[in-house]
Design a protein around this motif. Structure first.
Motif, mmCIF file in Angstrom:
data_model
loop_
_atom_site.group_PDB
_atom_site.id
_atom_site.type_symbol
_atom_site.label_atom_id
_atom_site.label_comp_id
_atom_site.label_asym_id
_atom_site.label_seq_id
_atom_site.Cartn_x
_atom_site.Cartn_y
_atom_site.Cartn_z
ATOM 1 N N PRO A 538 0.659 -1.472 -0.003
ATOM 2 C CA PRO A 538 0.024 -0.141 0.229
ATOM 3 C C PRO A 538 0.493 0.892 0.021
ATOM 4 O O PRO A 538 1.896 1.337 0.182
ATOM 5 C CB PRO A 538 -0.746 -0.278 1.154
ATOM 6 C CG PRO A 538 -0.650 -1.001 1.919
ATOM 7 C CD PRO A 538 1.104 -2.163 1.556
ATOM 8 N N TYR A 539 0.639 2.269 -0.044
ATOM 9 C CA TYR A 539 0.967 3.845 0.019
ATOM 10 C C TYR A 539 0.641 4.649 0.883
ATOM 11 O O TYR A 539 -0.225 3.975 1.825
ATOM 12 C CB TYR A 539 0.326 4.613 -1.349
ATOM 13 C CG TYR A 539 0.540 4.774 -2.193
ATOM 14 C CD1 TYR A 539 1.630 4.535 -3.489
ATOM 15 C CD2 TYR A 539 -0.572 3.371 -3.089
ATOM 16 C CE1 TYR A 539 1.727 4.502 -4.681
ATOM 17 C CE2 TYR A 539 -0.414 4.003 -4.482
ATOM 18 C CZ TYR A 539 0.976 4.155 -5.564
ATOM 19 O OH TYR A 539 1.299 3.262 -7.205
ATOM 20 N N ALA A 545 -1.512 15.035 5.303
ATOM 21 C CA ALA A 545 -1.153 15.338 4.169
ATOM 22 C C ALA A 545 -2.175 15.679 3.236
ATOM 23 O O ALA A 545 -2.969 16.041 2.491
ATOM 24 C CB ALA A 545 -0.236 14.520 3.349
ATOM 25 N N VAL A 546 -3.632 15.066 4.396
ATOM 26 C CA VAL A 546 -4.507 15.222 3.201
ATOM 27 C C VAL A 546 -5.820 14.642 4.704
ATOM 28 O O VAL A 546 -5.706 15.410 5.530
ATOM 29 C CB VAL A 546 -4.909 13.722 2.872
ATOM 30 C CG1 VAL A 546 -3.850 12.450 1.787
ATOM 31 C CG2 VAL A 546 -4.960 12.360 4.262
ATOM 32 N N CYS A 572 -9.358 12.450 -4.073
ATOM 33 C CA CYS A 572 -10.104 13.932 -3.924
ATOM 34 C C CYS A 572 -8.603 15.030 -4.019
ATOM 35 O O CYS A 572 -8.172 14.498 -3.248
ATOM 36 C CB CYS A 572 -11.347 14.138 -3.692
ATOM 37 S SG CYS A 572 -12.365 12.794 -3.693
ATOM 38 N N LYS A 573 -8.934 15.945 -4.746
ATOM 39 C CA LYS A 573 -8.017 17.447 -4.759
ATOM 40 C C LYS A 573 -8.514 17.879 -4.754
ATOM 41 O O LYS A 573 -10.057 18.998 -5.370
ATOM 42 C CB LYS A 573 -8.074 16.904 -5.924
ATOM 43 C CG LYS A 573 -6.630 18.385 -6.414
ATOM 44 C CD LYS A 573 -6.254 18.387 -7.640
ATOM 45 C CE LYS A 573 -7.062 18.307 -9.184
ATOM 46 N NZ LYS A 573 -5.976 18.691 -10.029
ATOM 47 N N GLU A 622 -0.402 11.005 -10.361
ATOM 48 C CA GLU A 622 -2.043 12.257 -10.178
ATOM 49 C C GLU A 622 -2.191 12.298 -8.731
ATOM 50 O O GLU A 622 -2.642 12.961 -7.739
ATOM 51 C CB GLU A 622 -2.638 10.987 -10.713
ATOM 52 C CG GLU A 622 -2.730 11.185 -12.493
ATOM 53 C CD GLU A 622 -4.364 10.192 -12.356
ATOM 54 O OE1 GLU A 622 -5.389 10.165 -12.200
ATOM 55 O OE2 GLU A 622 -4.378 10.661 -14.295
ATOM 56 N N LEU A 623 -0.862 10.036 -7.346
ATOM 57 C CA LEU A 623 -1.954 11.228 -6.153
ATOM 58 C C LEU A 623 -0.964 11.656 -5.679
ATOM 59 O O LEU A 623 -0.958 12.249 -4.553
ATOM 60 C CB LEU A 623 -0.929 9.465 -5.677
ATOM 61 C CG LEU A 623 -1.822 8.136 -6.461
ATOM 62 C CD1 LEU A 623 -0.834 6.892 -5.786
ATOM 63 C CD2 LEU A 623 -3.055 8.240 -5.035
ATOM 64 N N ARG A 624 -0.296 12.945 -6.133
ATOM 65 C CA ARG A 624 1.341 14.047 -6.043
ATOM 66 C C ARG A 624 0.296 14.497 -5.621
ATOM 67 O O ARG A 624 0.056 14.961 -4.962
ATOM 68 C CB ARG A 624 1.775 13.719 -6.556
ATOM 69 C CG ARG A 624 3.439 12.689 -6.596
ATOM 70 C CD ARG A 624 4.264 13.791 -7.882
ATOM 71 N NE ARG A 624 5.245 12.171 -7.295
ATOM 72 C CZ ARG A 624 5.046 12.021 -8.421
ATOM 73 N NH1 ARG A 624 4.566 11.960 -9.124
ATOM 74 N NH2 ARG A 624 6.757 10.579 -8.526
ATOM 75 N N THR A 625 -1.873 14.698 -6.123
ATOM 76 C CA THR A 625 -2.331 15.934 -5.784
ATOM 77 C C THR A 625 -3.176 16.038 -5.063
ATOM 78 O O THR A 625 -4.268 16.621 -4.837
ATOM 79 C CB THR A 625 -3.148 16.170 -7.725
ATOM 80 O OG1 THR A 625 -3.491 15.391 -8.215
ATOM 81 C CG2 THR A 625 -1.777 16.685 -8.763
#
Length: 688
Positions: A538-539, A545-546, A572-573, A622-625
């Motif tokens: 997993p990440y 961070a979120v 989400c972003k 895309e996960l960086r955003t």
């Protein structure tokens, strides 16, 4: 020795005895049976007639089938000798499944997992299972999409959860070519695909305007992942013990498909075919710009099937079609609970769980219905619809909630999206729904908008319209423009296998299959073996961070991690920068309307390192955003928890669970979200 002497005496004596018996009319059919003949069922009468024909044929010393053929020939000859003045009796129409009226397409195995199929013009082949279809010669159509010779192969999924698909041979133009020239051309095209024996067999059975199709065994990582769970293999393949086992059956089984009856395939009504023809013609003319087509009707009436067929028909003539998903419960390209906009460039040849795709714009609503918050539902549709560029025809799918407030909400959507065509479905079993003509939509108040007849000829450009739409009240005029639309009525006559009793469970299974189809993107491509979810890395996402938000329920801050752990989360972003706060978790007071980049599973929470462990197929760039995690009422399928391969206690599965815990999702019967106190940590399951 005695048996050997007795046996020869029985055989010659048996036909004689039968002839004597048949010579007596009272033994053929007694008076008692003749009196009761009318009270018997049709199957009983059929057996009696068949037995009588068999006994008569044996008495005559001939085969009863041959006798029946001779009787038919004699009847045909007698009919030919009749005078022209006599009115001939109408012949009964042949049954569709009769081999004499519809010849069975020749099937020949041409290698491991490969079958050659010859389809005469206007003939079809209905099947169940999955396969790869390649048109070697001619032209065929599958679910409205035309596959011609020289085009790429197409993966076709004909599952038991939906209507079976049919490969239809369509008429193709071959100007000024004789049969010999057509066979020579077909033989040349087949050289790169078949050996000499198979080519000779194909040419022997070849007929003018015949299409030659190659069916190949197909396995994808998504299909392998879904079928790895017990009880889900029947979605793609079911055992039929009554099926006749012959060479054709064995050849098709090697591919992974099975021939089905023609009546089990898709049959469109005249109104549906007329609507498809009109919409395709309007979309290809491009006279008044790109049409906006809104499809509405009650649930389980055929809207999604019509949408797929229409998209495939449009892709035969244009390169792409835009698709706006407004149905939260039965989404087409994403897991449930989303409102999204897609640009479709490839045909749809299967159910939703076989073609999960990445949208252009997506917002996670988090529920299966918008009844509790219709205002937020409208706002999200406005936000997603603003990304439509009017560069391709737009197809809008709506919910099946068309009663009471659902009808008023649908009127608001028609005013908001301003479609050029409204396709309204109806059936005998569906509830009454008024015809959504422009006059009716203009004269009736919606859920949030008021009728304004004097606003009919006013309007705003698309971008301004999307920004300036406001809810109307009694003191303020609504800026919604009424441009009018054309109503197309479609009467549906689908065979409804879904009843009011099993509708809820059936739709739940389809939603779970959509989630599993999305998680199948985590698997390596075929032929690599499957990796269980608990075996994937997993990440690690830091708390600070979120931001977190539970969309479907009010949860106390102390219980937020209970609801997040082992949950389906939307990645989400948001525009706000959440970094720089405390160590977290960072909680949002309101649910934002923001872009959703994908989904994942919060596989665990590490309280010591203050990390979320997220498992997702979204690419790292895309996960960086991603800076927001939304948790809604969409749950992970039960089979994911119950079929974990581990020793000892199964992670997140327990019989001691408090369903009254605030923020808990629906009762899946087994999720364990225990938290240790005094800041220690959540129990780590044996993930490696």
């Amino acid at each position: 020795m005695a048996d050997a002497l007795l046996l020869p005496k029985r055989d010659p004596g048996r036909p004689t005895w039968l002839r004597v018996r048949k010579a007596r009319p009272q033994l053929v059919l007694s008076r008692r049976l003749r009196r009761r003949f009318g009270t018997l069922r049709w199957c009983g009468r059929r057996r009696l007639r068949r037995r009588r024909r068999l006994l008569l044929a044996r008495a005559a010393g001939v085969d009863w089938k041959e006798g029946a053929r001779q009787g038919l020939r004699a009847a045909a000859a007698a009919a030919a000798r009749r005078p022209e003045t006599a009115a001939p009796s109408p012949a009964p129409a042949p049954a569709p499944a009769c081999p004499a009226s519809v010849p069975i397409p020749p099937v020949r195995p041409v290698g491991p997992g490969r079958v050659l199929l010859l389809l005469p013009v206007e003939q079809g082949f209905t099947f169940s299972g999955i396969c790869r279809v390649t048109c070697l010669y001619g032209q065929v159509q599958v679910f409205g999409f035309t596959i011609s010779q020289g085009q790429p192969s197409q993966d076709v999924f004909s599952t038991y959860t939906h209507t079976f698909l049919t490969i239809n041979a369509v008429h193709y133009s071959m100007p000024e070519k004789s049969r010999k020239e057509m066979k020579r051309e077909a033989r040349t095209l087949l050289k790169s695909h078949l050996n000499l024996d198979d080519r000779c067999w194909a040419m022997k059975n070849f007929s003018p305007l015949c299409s030659i199709v190659m069916l190949e065994h197909l396995k994808t990582s998504t299909v392998n992942f879904i079928t790895s769970y017990p009880g889900l293999s029947h979605v793609f393949e079911q055992e039929n013990r009554t099926c006749k086992i012959n060479s054709e059956y064995l050849a098709l089984t090697s591919v992974g498909i099975k021939k089905e009856k023609k009546r089990k395939g898709l049959h469109l009504t005249e109104s549906a075919l007329s609507a498809l023809e009109e919409l395709v013609s309007v979309s290809c003319e491009e006279v008044d710009g790109c049409p906006v087509i809104l499809v509405c009707g009650s649930q389980d009436i055929g809207k999604s099937t019509f949408n797929r067929y229409l998209i495939n028909q449009l892709l035969n003539s244009i390169s792409c079609v835009d698709y706006l998903e407004c149905d939260l419960g039965q989404t087409e390209f994403t897991p449930p609970g989303c409102i999204s906009l897609f640009n479709v460039t490839e045909p749809i040849l299967g159910p939703p769980f076989t073609h999960q795709r990445t949208p252009q714009k997506m917002v996670y609503y988090g529920k299966l219905s918008c009844k509790s918050n219709c205002e937020s539902y409208i706002e999200i549709i406005k936000y997603v619809f603003s990304s439509y560029k009017r560069e391709a025809p737009l197809l809008i799918n709506t919910m099946g909630w068309v009663a009471d407030e659902g009808l008023l909400l649908l009127i608001d959507l028609i005013r908001l999206l301003s479609p050029s065509h409204v396709v309204q479905f109806s059936s005998v079993s569906s509830k009454f729904m008024p015809n959504l003509t422009p006059e009716y939509v203009d004269s009736v108040n919606g859920l949030y908008t008021k009728s304004r007849r004097r606003m009919r000829n006013r309007g705003f450009p698309l971008a301004e319209f999307a920004e300036n739409f406001e809810f109307a009240d009694e003191e303020k005029e609504s800026p919604v423009m009424f441009t009018g639309h054309k109503l197309i009525s479609v009467h549906s006559e689908f065979t409804f296998r879904i009843t009011s009793r099993n509708r809820q469970s059936h739709n739940r299974i389809l939603r779970e299959l959509a989630v599993l189809g999305y998680l199948g993107q985590l698997q390596p491509p075929v032929p690599k073996p499957l990796s269980p979810l608990h075996g994937l890395t997993p990440y690690q996402v830091p708390f600070n961070a979120v931001a977190l938000r539970i969309t479907h329920s009010d949860v106390a801050p102390t219980h937020i991690l209970y609801a997040v752990n082992a949950s389906w989360v939307a990645l989400c972003k948001i525009l706000d920068d959440v970094r720089g706060y405390t160590n977290g978790p960072i909680l949002l007071a309101q649910t934002p309307i923001c872009d959703c980049l994908g989904f994942g599973i919060c596989r665990g929470v590490d309280m010591e390192k203050r990390l979320y462990l997220i498992l997702t197929p979204v690419p790292p760039e895309e996960l960086r955003t991603v800076n927001c995690l939304l948790v809604g009422a969409i749950s992970i399928p039960q089979c994911v928890f119950k079929n974990q391969r581990c020793e000892g206690t199964v992670p997140y599965v327990t019989t001691d669970y408090n369903f009254k815990l605030p923020g808990a999702s629906e009762k899946i019967g087994a999720r364990e979200t225990r938290e240790t106190h005094k800041g220690k940590s959540y129990p780590k399951p044996n993930f490696r």
